[in-house]
Design an enzyme around this catalytic site. Structure first.
Site, PDB file in Angstrom:
ATOM      1  N   HIS A  29       2.072   4.152 -15.098  1.00 11.80           N
ATOM      2  CA  HIS A  29       3.483   4.301 -15.479  1.00 11.80           C
ATOM      3  C   HIS A  29       3.996   3.028 -16.158  1.00 11.80           C
ATOM      4  CE1 HIS A  29       7.711   5.786 -14.640  1.00 11.80           C
ATOM      5  NE2 HIS A  29       7.919   4.505 -14.901  1.00 11.80           N
ATOM      6  N   GLU A  30       3.798   1.892 -15.509  1.00  6.04           N
ATOM      7  CA  GLU A  30       4.329   0.645 -16.056  1.00  6.04           C
ATOM      8  C   GLU A  30       3.534   0.183 -17.273  1.00  6.04           C
ATOM      9  OE1 GLU A  30       7.152  -0.377 -15.176  1.00  6.04           O
ATOM     10  OE2 GLU A  30       7.319   0.977 -13.459  1.00  6.04           O
ATOM     11  N   HIS A  33       4.971   1.943 -20.307  1.00  2.58           N
ATOM     12  CA  HIS A  33       6.177   1.275 -20.805  1.00  2.58           C
ATOM     13  C   HIS A  33       5.817   0.033 -21.617  1.00  2.58           C
ATOM     14  CE1 HIS A  33       9.104   3.710 -18.783  1.00  2.58           C
ATOM     15  NE2 HIS A  33       8.807   3.303 -17.565  1.00  2.58           N
TER      16      HIS A  33
END
Length: 224
Positions: A29-30, A33
Site C-alpha cells: 500500500h505505502e 503511494h
C-alpha cells in the site's frame, strides 16, 4: 492464553498468518503511494527511503496493533509534495488512490489463488495441516485487504479518501477543508476509538466487503 485471545480480534493461533498478511498489505500500500509520487515527479518519498518493499520503512506500530485489536489500522503515511507534480490535482488523486487499489488488487489475487487451490487439486496430496494453513492464509489475505481498501477510502483525514475528496473539491472548498482539517482528524479518532460511535459509523461500511469478495469470486469462477 484465554485472556490474550479475548483482547485480540483474531484467535491467537492465527496471529502468524495475520502478521504476514499485514506486513504484505501495508508495505505494498505505502510503496504504491511512494512509487506513484516519485514517477509523477515528487522525489520526497524517494529521498526518505519510502520507494522500497522493505516493510521496516512503512510499518507503524500503533496502526499494526490496532488492526489486531479493532480490525482496522494503518501504516506510516507517505509524504507527498503535490507542488512537484505537473498536474497537481489529477496526479494527487492518482497517488492517493493507488494505495487502496493495491489492497483491492491483493484481495483479488487472494481470490484467484483460493479458486486455483480449490479447483485444481494442487493440494490434494498435502497434509491436513498444510491445507488448513493455506486456506486460513488466503482467507485472511482477502479479508484484511478488503478491510484496508474500504477503511482507507473513508473521507476523513488522514485517510486516502479525504485526500481524494480534497483534490476533487473546488479551490474555495479546499481552503475550508484545510482550515478545519484538525477537527476532521479529531472526528476520525473519535470514530475509531469510541466503540458506540464505531459500531454505527465505520463498522457498517465493512459490510460492503462481503459484496466485493462475492463479486470477485464470481468473476474468477467464470474465468477459471
Amino acid at each position: 492464553m484465554d485472556g490474550i485471545n479475548s483482547f485480540l480480534r483474531y484467535p491467537l493461533e492465527e496471529l502468524p498468518f495475520i502478521l504476514i498478511v499485514l506486513v504484505l498489505a501495508f508495505t505494498i500500500h505505502e510503496f504504491a503511494h511512494a512509487y506513484a509520487a516519485y514517477k509523477f515527479g515528487d522525489p520526497t518519498a524517494k529521498q526518505m527511503g519510502r520507494v522500497t518493499l522493505d516493510p521496516r520503512a512503512h510499518l507503524d506500530v500503533l496502526g499494526t496493533i490496532l488492526i489486531l485489536i479493532a480490525g482496522f489500522g494503518w501504516a506510516k503515511p507517505v509524504p507527498v509534495n503535490r507542488g512537484r507534480f505537473k498536474h497537481p490535482r489529477l496526479m494527487g488523486i492518482v497517488v492517493s488512490a493507488v494505495g487502496p487499489l493495491s489492497n483491492l488488487l491483493l484481495a483479488f489475487v487472494g481470490v484467484v489463488l483460493y479458486h486455483v487451490f480449490a479447483g485444481t487439486g494442487v493440494l490434494d496430496n498435502a497434509s491436513v495441516g498444510v491445507v488448513k494453513a493455506v486456506d486460513l492464509f488466503l482467507r485472511r489475505l482477502i479479508e484484511l485487504n478488503i478491510v484496508l481498501f474500504i477503511f482507507n477510502l473513508i473521507p476523513l483525514p488522514p485517510l486516502d479518501g479525504y485526500r481524494i475528496i480534497e483534490d476533487l473539491a473546488p479551490s474555495h472548498i479546499r481552503m475550508k477543508m484545510a482550515q478545519n482539517e484538525q477537527w476532521g482528524i479529531f472526528v476520525f479518532l473519535l470514530l475509531v476509538f469510541i466503540p458506540p460511535l464505531n459500531r454505527v459509523t465505520i463498522q457498517p461500511l465493512f459490510a460492503i466487503g462481503g459484496d466485493l469478495i462475492y463479486g470477485m469470486s464470481r468473476i474468477v469462477s467464470f474465468v477459471i
